[in-house]
Design a protein around this motif. Structure first.
Motif, mmCIF file in Angstrom:
data_model
loop_
_atom_site.group_PDB
_atom_site.id
_atom_site.type_symbol
_atom_site.label_atom_id
_atom_site.label_comp_id
_atom_site.label_asym_id
_atom_site.label_seq_id
_atom_site.Cartn_x
_atom_site.Cartn_y
_atom_site.Cartn_z
ATOM 1 N N PRO A 21 -11.683 -87.659 -101.308
ATOM 2 C CA PRO A 21 -11.594 -87.218 -102.486
ATOM 3 C C PRO A 21 -11.175 -85.487 -102.488
ATOM 4 C CG PRO A 21 -13.728 -88.087 -101.717
ATOM 5 C CD PRO A 21 -12.632 -88.085 -100.521
ATOM 6 N N ASP A 22 -10.648 -85.197 -103.763
ATOM 7 C CA ASP A 22 -9.844 -84.102 -103.887
ATOM 8 C C ASP A 22 -10.165 -83.662 -105.459
ATOM 9 O OD1 ASP A 22 -8.867 -81.483 -103.480
ATOM 10 O OD2 ASP A 22 -6.928 -82.115 -102.719
ATOM 11 N N PRO A 23 -11.303 -83.391 -106.016
ATOM 12 C CA PRO A 23 -11.585 -83.172 -107.284
ATOM 13 C C PRO A 23 -10.953 -81.988 -107.700
ATOM 14 C CG PRO A 23 -13.456 -82.956 -106.309
ATOM 15 C CD PRO A 23 -12.632 -83.616 -105.299
ATOM 16 N N PHE A 24 -11.139 -80.947 -106.921
ATOM 17 C CA PHE A 24 -10.644 -79.608 -107.461
ATOM 18 C C PHE A 24 -8.978 -79.376 -107.051
ATOM 19 C CE2 PHE A 24 -15.028 -79.563 -108.031
ATOM 20 C CZ PHE A 24 -15.280 -78.764 -109.202
ATOM 21 N N GLY A 25 -8.668 -80.195 -106.276
ATOM 22 C CA GLY A 25 -7.123 -79.801 -105.612
ATOM 23 C C GLY A 25 -7.134 -78.850 -104.682
ATOM 24 N N TYR A 26 -8.516 -78.594 -103.950
ATOM 25 C CA TYR A 26 -8.417 -77.715 -102.596
ATOM 26 C C TYR A 26 -7.713 -78.107 -101.697
ATOM 27 C CZ TYR A 26 -11.707 -75.123 -105.944
ATOM 28 O OH TYR A 26 -12.089 -74.432 -106.667
ATOM 29 N N GLY A 27 -8.023 -79.654 -101.432
ATOM 30 C CA GLY A 27 -7.447 -80.143 -100.082
ATOM 31 C C GLY A 27 -5.672 -80.100 -100.108
ATOM 32 N N GLN A 28 -5.194 -80.245 -101.285
ATOM 33 C CA GLN A 28 -3.655 -80.176 -101.675
ATOM 34 C C GLN A 28 -3.200 -78.844 -101.525
ATOM 35 O OE1 GLN A 28 -1.382 -82.876 -102.073
ATOM 36 N NE2 GLN A 28 -0.214 -81.026 -101.655
ATOM 37 N N ARG A 29 -4.094 -77.980 -102.076
ATOM 38 C CA ARG A 29 -3.834 -76.513 -101.876
ATOM 39 C C ARG A 29 -3.689 -75.875 -100.478
ATOM 40 N NH1 ARG A 29 -8.360 -72.191 -104.629
ATOM 41 N NH2 ARG A 29 -9.210 -72.859 -102.672
ATOM 42 N N ALA A 30 -4.698 -76.281 -99.619
ATOM 43 C CA ALA A 30 -4.571 -76.098 -98.196
ATOM 44 C C ALA A 30 -3.366 -76.578 -97.655
ATOM 45 C CB ALA A 30 -5.940 -76.524 -97.647
ATOM 46 N N VAL A 31 -3.230 -77.802 -97.786
ATOM 47 C CA VAL A 31 -1.795 -78.538 -97.230
ATOM 48 C C VAL A 31 -0.723 -77.829 -97.565
ATOM 49 C CG1 VAL A 31 -0.465 -80.433 -97.399
ATOM 50 C CG2 VAL A 31 -2.962 -80.858 -96.891
ATOM 51 N N ASP A 32 -0.510 -77.221 -99.101
ATOM 52 C CA ASP A 32 0.705 -76.632 -99.717
ATOM 53 C C ASP A 32 0.921 -75.269 -98.917
ATOM 54 O OD1 ASP A 32 1.093 -78.715 -101.198
ATOM 55 O OD2 ASP A 32 0.490 -77.719 -102.956
ATOM 56 N N PHE A 33 -0.407 -74.545 -98.347
ATOM 57 C CA PHE A 33 -0.141 -73.240 -97.880
ATOM 58 C C PHE A 33 0.391 -73.531 -96.214
ATOM 59 C CE2 PHE A 33 -2.008 -70.138 -94.879
ATOM 60 C CZ PHE A 33 -1.690 -69.050 -95.342
ATOM 61 N N LEU A 34 -0.469 -74.449 -95.607
ATOM 62 C CA LEU A 34 0.151 -74.521 -94.226
ATOM 63 C C LEU A 34 1.667 -75.100 -94.106
ATOM 64 C CD1 LEU A 34 -3.119 -76.573 -92.858
ATOM 65 C CD2 LEU A 34 -2.591 -74.012 -92.862
ATOM 66 N N ARG A 35 2.026 -75.683 -95.256
ATOM 67 C CA ARG A 35 3.461 -76.107 -95.083
ATOM 68 C C ARG A 35 4.188 -74.952 -95.478
ATOM 69 N NH1 ARG A 35 4.025 -81.204 -94.002
ATOM 70 N NH2 ARG A 35 2.638 -82.886 -94.770
ATOM 71 N N SER A 36 3.777 -73.899 -96.077
ATOM 72 C CA SER A 36 4.662 -72.866 -96.582
ATOM 73 C C SER A 36 4.826 -71.751 -95.324
ATOM 74 C CB SER A 36 3.684 -71.972 -97.859
ATOM 75 O OG SER A 36 2.748 -71.307 -97.304
ATOM 76 N N LEU A 37 4.000 -71.966 -94.196
ATOM 77 C CA LEU A 37 3.957 -71.147 -92.866
ATOM 78 C C LEU A 37 5.378 -71.598 -92.275
ATOM 79 C CD1 LEU A 37 0.286 -71.104 -92.116
ATOM 80 C CD2 LEU A 37 1.599 -69.634 -93.252
ATOM 81 N N LYS A 38 5.767 -70.460 -91.218
ATOM 82 C CA LYS A 38 6.877 -70.748 -90.309
ATOM 83 C C LYS A 38 5.953 -70.838 -88.985
ATOM 84 C CE LYS A 38 9.610 -70.553 -93.656
ATOM 85 N NZ LYS A 38 10.555 -71.736 -94.259
ATOM 86 N N HIS A 39 6.701 -71.352 -88.058
ATOM 87 C CA HIS A 39 6.278 -71.442 -86.536
ATOM 88 C C HIS A 39 7.468 -71.051 -85.597
ATOM 89 C CE1 HIS A 39 4.522 -72.381 -82.899
ATOM 90 N NE2 HIS A 39 3.233 -72.269 -83.347
ATOM 91 N N PRO A 40 7.538 -70.187 -84.638
ATOM 92 C CA PRO A 40 8.805 -69.692 -83.963
ATOM 93 C C PRO A 40 9.373 -70.939 -82.976
ATOM 94 C CG PRO A 40 6.668 -68.562 -83.046
ATOM 95 C CD PRO A 40 6.372 -69.255 -84.296
#
Length: 550
Positions: A21-40
């Motif tokens: 369940p993701d009624p408010f889109g917070y799960g998708q929001r968290a995934v999108d943020f993590l995917r926006s990060l970089k890792h050395p």
């Protein structure tokens, strides 16, 4: 699109996470943020943070489910992963989600906590490297710069192990060996490798601080540990009960990648089932194969492989006397009152300053079984410090009646002697066996008053037959102990020495381990196995096999 093979037909699924369940889109929001990060160290284009499907599922399970008001349902997450599955990277990224991401709270306190300073700083340093890989412009080392004051940079205070973000939130690393941390009010806490925590002080501080803040979140990420007398086992055992439906707790999310103790530890399919990163290239499969080849020839390495790479929770000892699941089969309750008129044999292990003192009573249970019950004693002074030293909850055991603290900084032998006399009045005691090393005075006092005190030295000659009989009874399922936690801890600490003739002797696996209850249990069972005789073991003509008389 994802492919799932079911009943020999291929079924197309547009969204493999549709069941979360993701009624408010917070799960998708968290995934999108993590995917926006970089890792050395990322091998993805532009060093994008690698969030594999199994990790994405975890993130969505944490942040997606909400109540009707948008409050996150999950408050506590317990993740048990073998070594090499990138626990630290995931934990560090989630800490940034709560400091500079969409879950951030202005002025919020975000913590990474571990057993010692070095371990605690791993996730902190990982978060720092992710930020630097993403944008050097965000990063300013040292005191607040002009840009930080303008709200555009992050301030690092190395001496505090703290990063402060433009929104006022901060990330700080804490260690369980750094003393008190009371007054904390974290909105997010990453609790790393709790299996290595020797005491629970910081755990209690963090857990009680989290409830001060609405919508707070704690995430435990750890590999498997050893023993049951520690905070890690309590946390994992609770998570197991939630996962099995034995405890209803919708706020706790258990994610446990662990292997059954009887699984084939050399089977690579078992490795893949327990290590979700293997199919994505981590940990290194050839490296695991090399470790397994070496472990096949070295028992200690094998136990480490099973614990750290297959998440099999082990006993304290790397060379155990018996497997503890077999020992635990004798944990069923019994009534001491029903044994008051049955023949009883006592064994006493008196302590030096740091050890426990214990009296163990043994009764025959049928033709080839035994029932035992212990009475433990320890010094009352510095009970908390002793608990920290030994890594076990002495104060809790004392409060629950499993151990009796006596006044002073050593065990008061007068209390022990009085207890023996009380037991002799209550039960049909045939013998009271002592190692004379510390017991001569007490033996003499009891013998002068007509109590059946005998000598039983704790050497190979006398103990090997007793240990052999104890081992036989445990393996046969004929050893009932009622699940006494202190006695179990003592048995779990036993390491075994075996001579050329196959005789076994107990010794401590580590200097801080206590095995006194197990030694006394072996003594009591050994004497009970010989029957009614109350003479010295050196005088009896019905000696155990192999006993030498000098």
């Amino acid at each position: 699109m994802a492919l799932i093979l079911k009943k020999k037909k291929v079924k197309l699924i547009a969204n493999p996470f549709a069941d979360i369940p993701d009624p408010f889109g917070y799960g998708q929001r968290a995934v999108d943020f993590l995917r926006s990060l970089k890792h050395p160290k990322s091998r993805h284009p532009d060093r994008d943070f690698q969030l594999d499907p199994w990790q994405e599922r975890i993130v969505r399970q944490i942040y997606g489910p909400c109540d009707e008001h948008g409050g996150r349902i999950i408050r506590n997450v317990v993740i048990m992963l073998p070594r090499g599955n990138r626990k630290t990277s995931l934990g560090a990224a989630l800490s940034l989600l709560h400091t500079m991401g969409p879950e951030a709270v202005p002025g919020g306190e975000v913590l990474t906590a571990a057993a010692d300073r070095k371990q605690a700083k791993l996730a902190f340093t990982e978060a720092q490297s992710i930020i630097q890989a993403g944008s050097e412009e965000l990063w300013r080392k040292g005191q607040a710069s002009r840009r930080f004051e303008e709200g555009r940079t992050i301030k690092l205070q190395e001496y505090k192990n703290r990063m402060t973000f433009p929104n006022g939130s901060f990330l700080e690393s804490l260690s369980n060996d750094a003393g008190t941390q009371h007054g904390r009010t974290p909105v997010f806490a990453l609790i790393d490798e709790i299996h290595a925590w020797k005491k629970r002080d910081l755990w209690d501080v963090i857990r009680t601080g989290l409830v001060k803040v609405p919508n707070s979140l704690s995430i435990v990420i750890t590999t498997a540990g050893r023993g049951q007398e520690n905070i890690a086992f309590e946390v994992i055992d609770y998570a197991r009960k939630v996962a099995a439906g034995k405890v209803h707790d919708p706020a706790t999310l258990p994610i446990l990648f662990e292997t059954s103790p009887d699984a084939d530890w050399q089977d690579e399919e078992v490795w893949k089932a327990c290590n979700p990163g293997l199919i994505h290239g981590y940990p290194d499969l050839n490296g695991l194969r090399q470790l397994a080849r070496e472990a096949a020839e070295r028992p200690a390495d094998r136990e480490a492989f099973r614990q750290l790479h297959l998440n099999i929770w082990l006993g304290h000892s790397s060379d155990p006397f018996v497997d503890m699941p077999i020992y635990d089969k004798g944990a069923g309750a019994f009534d001491l009152e029903e044994l008051e008129h049955e023949p009883c044999w006592l064994a006493v292990d008196l302590s030096s300053n740091s050890d426990l003192t214990v009296i163990v009573a043994a009764w025959r249970d049928g033709q080839d079984g035994y029932i035992v019950h212990p009475w433990f004693f320890c010094p009352r002074d510095n009970l908390d410090k002793r608990a920290d030293r030994d890594g076990v909850p002495y104060p809790q055991w004392a409060g629950e009646g499993f151990i009796e603290p006596t006044f002073g900084n050593v065990v008061d032998f007068r209390v022990v002697e009085d207890t023996i006399r009380e037991l002799c009045e209550r039960f049909e005691v045939r013998e009271i066996a002592f190692d004379p090393h510390l017991g001569r005075v007490m033996m003499s006092n009891l013998a002068d008053d007509g109590y059946p005190a005998i000598e039983m030295r704790q050497g190979w000659v006398t103990m090997a037959p007793a240990i052999k009989e104890l081992e036989r009874a445990i393996i046969a399922g004929r050893f009932r102990h009622g699940g006494h936690p202190v006695l179990r801890w003592n048995f779990d600490n036993i390491a075994v020495e075996t001579d050329k003739a196959g005789n076994k002797a107990f010794h401590k696996g580590k200097s801080r381990d206590r095995i006194d209850g197990a030694v006394a249990a072996a003594m009591a069972v050994g004497r009970a196995s010989l029957g009614e005789d109350n003479r010295s073991i050196y005088d009896t003509e019905d000696r155990p096999e192999g006993l030498l008389v000098f």
